[in-house]
Each structure stands twice: as C-alpha cells, then as structure tokens.
Design an enzyme around this catalytic site. Sequence first.
Site, mmCIF file in Angstrom:
data_model
loop_
_atom_site.group_PDB
_atom_site.id
_atom_site.type_symbol
_atom_site.label_atom_id
_atom_site.label_comp_id
_atom_site.label_asym_id
_atom_site.label_seq_id
_atom_site.Cartn_x
_atom_site.Cartn_y
_atom_site.Cartn_z
ATOM 1 N N ASP A 313 0.867 -1.161 0.000
ATOM 2 C CA ASP A 313 0.000 0.000 0.000
ATOM 3 C C ASP A 313 0.914 1.224 0.000
ATOM 4 O OD1 ASP A 313 -2.409 1.518 0.407
ATOM 5 O OD2 ASP A 313 -1.762 1.782 2.480
HETATM 6 P P1 ADP Z 1 -4.507 5.126 0.147
HETATM 7 O O1 ADP Z 1 -4.797 3.955 -0.735
HETATM 8 O O2 ADP Z 1 -3.412 5.962 -0.445
HETATM 9 O O3 ADP Z 1 -4.226 4.741 1.555
HETATM 10 P P2 ADP Z 1 -7.321 5.941 0.563
HETATM 11 O O4 ADP Z 1 -7.975 4.753 -0.052
HETATM 12 O O5 ADP Z 1 -7.468 6.089 2.028
HETATM 13 O O6 ADP Z 1 -5.789 6.100 0.133
HETATM 14 O O7 ADP Z 1 -7.903 7.272 -0.140
HETATM 15 C C1 ADP Z 1 -7.812 7.392 -1.537
HETATM 16 C C2 ADP Z 1 -8.047 8.820 -1.957
HETATM 17 O O8 ADP Z 1 -9.363 9.232 -1.594
HETATM 18 C C3 ADP Z 1 -7.122 9.815 -1.306
HETATM 19 O O9 ADP Z 1 -5.928 9.950 -2.005
HETATM 20 C C4 ADP Z 1 -7.959 11.084 -1.385
HETATM 21 O O10 ADP Z 1 -7.862 11.666 -2.658
HETATM 22 C C5 ADP Z 1 -9.377 10.583 -1.206
HETATM 23 N N1 ADP Z 1 -9.814 10.660 0.185
HETATM 24 C C6 ADP Z 1 -10.069 9.639 1.010
HETATM 25 N N2 ADP Z 1 -10.492 10.073 2.209
HETATM 26 C C7 ADP Z 1 -10.464 11.424 2.164
HETATM 27 C C8 ADP Z 1 -10.744 12.458 3.101
HETATM 28 N N3 ADP Z 1 -11.151 12.208 4.340
HETATM 29 N N4 ADP Z 1 -10.587 13.722 2.693
HETATM 30 C C9 ADP Z 1 -10.186 13.990 1.449
HETATM 31 N N5 ADP Z 1 -9.891 13.073 0.540
HETATM 32 C C10 ADP Z 1 -10.032 11.796 0.864
HETATM 33 MG MG MG Z 2 -3.789 3.519 3.318
#
Ligand code: ADP
Ligand code: MG
Length: 646
Positions: A313
């Site tokens: 990840d």
């Molecule tokens: P990762 O796979 O990098 O851990 P997530 O699945 O948690 O990321 O989130 C993917 C994308 O969704 C983030 O890069 C962001 O663009 C958006 N996102 C998720 N949660 C939030 C939030 N609370 N506020 C703003 N953007 C969010």
């Molecule tokens: Mg993550």
Amino acid sequence: MNPQQYYRKHRKAIVTATSGFLYGGGWSLGYVTSFDTLSAAILVLATIVGGYDIAKVAVHEIRSRTLGIKTLVTLAAIGAILIGEYWEAAAVVFLFSLGSYLEGRTMRKTRNALQELLEMTPDTALVRRDGDHIEVPAHEVEEGEVVIVRPGEKLPVDGVVVDGESAVNQASVTGESAPVHKRDGDEVYAGTVNQEGALEVETTGAGSDTTLQRIIRRVEEAQEAKAPTESLIDRFATYYTPAIIVLAVGAYVVTQNALLALTLLVIGCPGALVIGPPVSIVSAIGNAARSGVLMKGGEHLERAGKIDLVALDKTGTLTTGETSVTNVRGFDYDSGEALRLAAIAEKKSEHHLAGAVLDAARSPDDGVIADGGAYVDGSEGVADRRASGETAAEQAGIPDPEEFTVAAGKGVIAWYEGHEIVVGNRMLLDERDIAVPEAVEEHVHDREESGETAVYVVLDGDVAGVIALRDRVRDAAPSVVGALDDAGVQTVMLTGDNERTARTVAEYVGIDDYRAELLPEDKQRIISELREEDTVVAMVGDGINDAPSLATADIGIAMGAAGTDTAIETADMALMADDLERIPYAVGLSKATRWNIYENVAIAVLTVTLLLAGVLTNYVHLAAGMLVHEASVLAVILNGMRLLRH
Ligand code: ADP
Ligand code: MG
C-alpha cells in the site's frame, strides 16, 4: 529446594545418568571379569531404570492405538533381553533417554527465546495514589492510575504519557533499536526502557493485559500451530510405525535373526523426521518475535517462504503517513476560507488526510505554510458568498458539521449551516456531477505532477478550493524494494491516490508496477487476480484500512501493529514497528525456514535409509543403530536452531 522437589525437577537427567552409570558398570564388569550373571543382572537393571518411563508411554501408545517411537524402543529392549542381548538392551534404552533428555533441553532453550522479553517487565510500579507515591506490584495497577517512571527504569505498564518527555527504547516490543521520542499523549508499552527523562504514564493495561504479554501469548500459540509439512509427517507416522513392526516381524520370519529384526525396530524410529519441522518453526518464530515481527504460525511461515510478489500500500506503508498540507488555493474563495470549510467537513473523519487538513486549519501561521508562502490566494474573483473576514484566531475553533458521511477511498460529505461541503478526489466529484473548471484542473495537474495529493473542496456544488498535501516517502523504501528485487520477489504498489502522484512515488521508490485510484474493494480484487496467476502474494498495509486486502492475500503483513490489536488479529504476520526493513528480513527468514524444514526431512530420511542398508548388509547392530539414530535427532535440532540466529 528439598531432595524431593529436586528429584521431580531433574527426574529425566537423574534417570538417564543412573541408567548410564549402571550400563557402563555392567558392561565393564562383563568385559574385564567373568562374572557374566552379575553383569547381565546390572545391565537388566540399567534397562529397567532407563526404560520404565518409556515403557509407561508405550503402554499408553498401544492402548490408544497411536503407535510411536516409544513403542518401538520398548519392543526392541524387551526383545533384546529375551534373546539374551542384555548389553544391547541397556544401550538402546540409555542412548534413547540420553537423546530425549538433550532434545528436551534444547527444545526448551529454543522456546525460551522469548523468556528474556518477559524478564523485561518490572515486578513493581511506582503509582500516585491520593497524592502519595507508593510502590505496588505491577499487575495490581488499575487502569487510569498514573505511574511514575524514572530515567533508566523499565516501564511496568502500558499507557499514555501524561507528563514529561523522554527517549524510550522499545526494542522489546517493536524490535527497533533506535529509541523513540515520547511526550504528552504518546503511547508507551510495558517492558520498554525509559532512557532519559522522568515520565508520568496513565495506565491503559497492566499485568497480563499488556502489549508485550499479548505478543508473547500469540507467539506461544503460533509455535504450537502445526505447519503443513508437520501435519503431513504426523499422519505419515501413524502408518509408518506399524509398518516398521510388520517389517521387523517379516524379517525375523524370513531370516530367523532376532537381532536383525530388533535393529530394524530401532532404526525405524521416526524421531528425526517428527522432531525436525517443529524445531525449525519454533526457532524461526522466536527469532522473528525478538526482531519485532509476529508470525502467526508454521502454516503462514511455510507459505511465506514461497512468496513471489509483495503488494505494498502506498499511504502509511511506503510513505510515513504523516501527511501535511503544502498548499491551499481558493477558487472564487479566499484560501483561508476554503481551508476552514474543508476542516469543518473533515473534523469527524479519521483519515490521515483529514488530520493534516485540521492541523493546517488550526495553525494557519505554521511552518510550511507561512515560510514557503504556500497559501496562494484565490485571486480569480472573490465570490459574493464569501464569508466575512474572520481572523486566524476565530478560525482556530473549528465547528462540528451537522451531518457527516464518509465515501471510502474518495472523501467526505458534510453539512454545515445549511450548506453542503464535499471534500475529496476527482472520483467523488464526478460521481456527484460537480463541474471542475479548467483553471482548477490545471492547478491540480501541476500539484500531482510534483507528487502531491490534491483534494477538492466543494461548497454547494461549486469548487471553492484545492488543498495540496504531501506525504513523506520513507527513507528505507527504495532500499527495501531493492532488497526484495534481489531476493527475486516482485513488487507492486497499490493506492487510492491519483495516477500522477502514484507514478511519481513508484518511480522514486523503484517499483515497476503500480495501480492507482483504487477503492478498498479494488485493492482486494487486484490481490485475488494476482493470486490466480499461480503467484504467492503477500500484501503489506496497515491492519485497519487494508484489512480486506490483507485477508485476501496469501500472506497479509500488517505494519505498525504494536498499538492495534485488530491488526495483529487480521494479519498473518505483523510488524510491530513501522519499519519497512522488516519486510525483506521476514521474507528471507521464511524462505530460510522452508529450506530448513526440507533439510531436516532430508537428514532424517537419509539417515534411516543408510541405517537400513547397513542393517541389511550386517554392518549395523542394535546399539550402533540407536546411537546413529539419536545423533540424527540431535543433528536436526541443531540445524533447526540455526534459525534462531538468522
Ligand atoms: P490510500 O490507498 O493511499 O491509503 P485511501 O484509499 O485512504 O488512500 O484514499 C484514496 C483517496 O481518496 C485519497 O488519495 C484522497 O484523494 C481521497 N480521500 C479519502 N479520504 C479522504 C478524506 N477524508 N478527505 C479527502 N480526501 C479523501
Ligand atoms: Mg492507506
């Protein structure tokens, strides 16, 4: 210790020594004198002393129809006495009990690899009660009580720092050798060492309810859990032992040579075969635990030895997850207002991006933003709806939204004073048919090209601003990917972040394959697709957000699991610290363990084969067979113990 207790504790050693002494005496007597009857009597006595415990187990084995090694040894000893080979009988019994005594000792040593960790926890704690400081047994400290830990002392409980600041060495829990800085609000663990300043710690767990104790319990469970090779061998042994008895009887019928038949019984013992794999696994799990890697058991360990591909990840794994806002730009709004709106919407979110947005909003004059002049004001025409100029001080108090929903992997949607605030990525905006003006699109493109994550702030359907955030790539990430590559393991990065940011990070770290803009369920789907290609896939992520993918992978590896029980629960392997470098170590150890198990099986099978050939060609007799057999048991144990120092 009174003599009785001493005897009970050292029974095996005393019995073995007595039988050995009698055996030696009986044999020399027979050798140098002609007191043959006396010599025989002493040898029979040696057999009885050494064989009593073995025969008791054999009776049990026969009754429960699970014939094992002790049945074979007992039959051989009785047989040898019946045909007048007293010397052989005593030798077999003595050598067997000497072997199993040494075996028990080394096994205990292997299992106790963790005992030193347990000794890390102090017995008493200095607790503040009614203004006084009193010393109480550590396990009697109640949750919520404040414990004082002076410099140089070990922490007696798990808790949260409420006063003081210090460097704490957490090696016993996380395997990290470098001390970690602790201050107000930080979690600390029992068994770690307070190196510098005095700390006051509010207890969250004491006695058996501490992280260290839980780890040790897990490890003990893991060491008990059988690996596939082990179960296979156990099943095999249930048919093998009766087959050896049949073979021995058959050999006697054909050759009329009782000594040959008895020798077959002894060398047929499946000792080394049965003991080998568990020693390898117990050693490996113990070694891993001391390095801050919790392995769930032999099965996982054997599977991890076959890993072809590691999926990582991005956020929180390859990067530190300590995201901070680098730039805020208002569109039709002032940038400060855009940030404030975003903060209101994110207030209830637990996402790491939300934390960064709130931090930035609470201290708008802080480092990155003021120094770098990173806040670029929304100069594209200030809207009429723009809230009347509030000061930074007023902004600092961020109100709660009236309503709040999370769109997993996309962002958040909140309501505040009758207005809808959406904060999230392009996917979320497209889903809600929110138009993105060209100027906004260009700005976002630029930020993403430089490896930042851009999130849109939308008020009542119109884009009000863009917040750019940056997450630091871990220093170790490139070398870890390199090490996996050297070990012949492929890597792939999975992320919910946008394509451009993902590419920048992947290129920097040296991962060739990356998949971006994934929802949690997409990550899970990709993992199962990768698995279908006959690849053994490990997934590394945090144990909470990535739990579904961790569960889907052949091996789920959770990072930074020390504080979170759910992570330890769901993962097959848990890295106590946020230390990426443990991944190549764990993969290497697993591979070494798998080979070690094979080596042990090979040693066992080879020994029995050679002995069998020796018996059939009349080179090997009863006592010599036993000696070689016991030597092979010790050989597999020592070989397995090498994994303790991998
Ligand atoms: P990762 O796979 O990098 O851990 P997530 O699945 O948690 O990321 O989130 C993917 C994308 O969704 C983030 O890069 C962001 O663009 C958006 N996102 C998720 N949660 C939030 C939030 N609370 N506020 C703003 N953007 C969010
Ligand atoms: Mg993550």
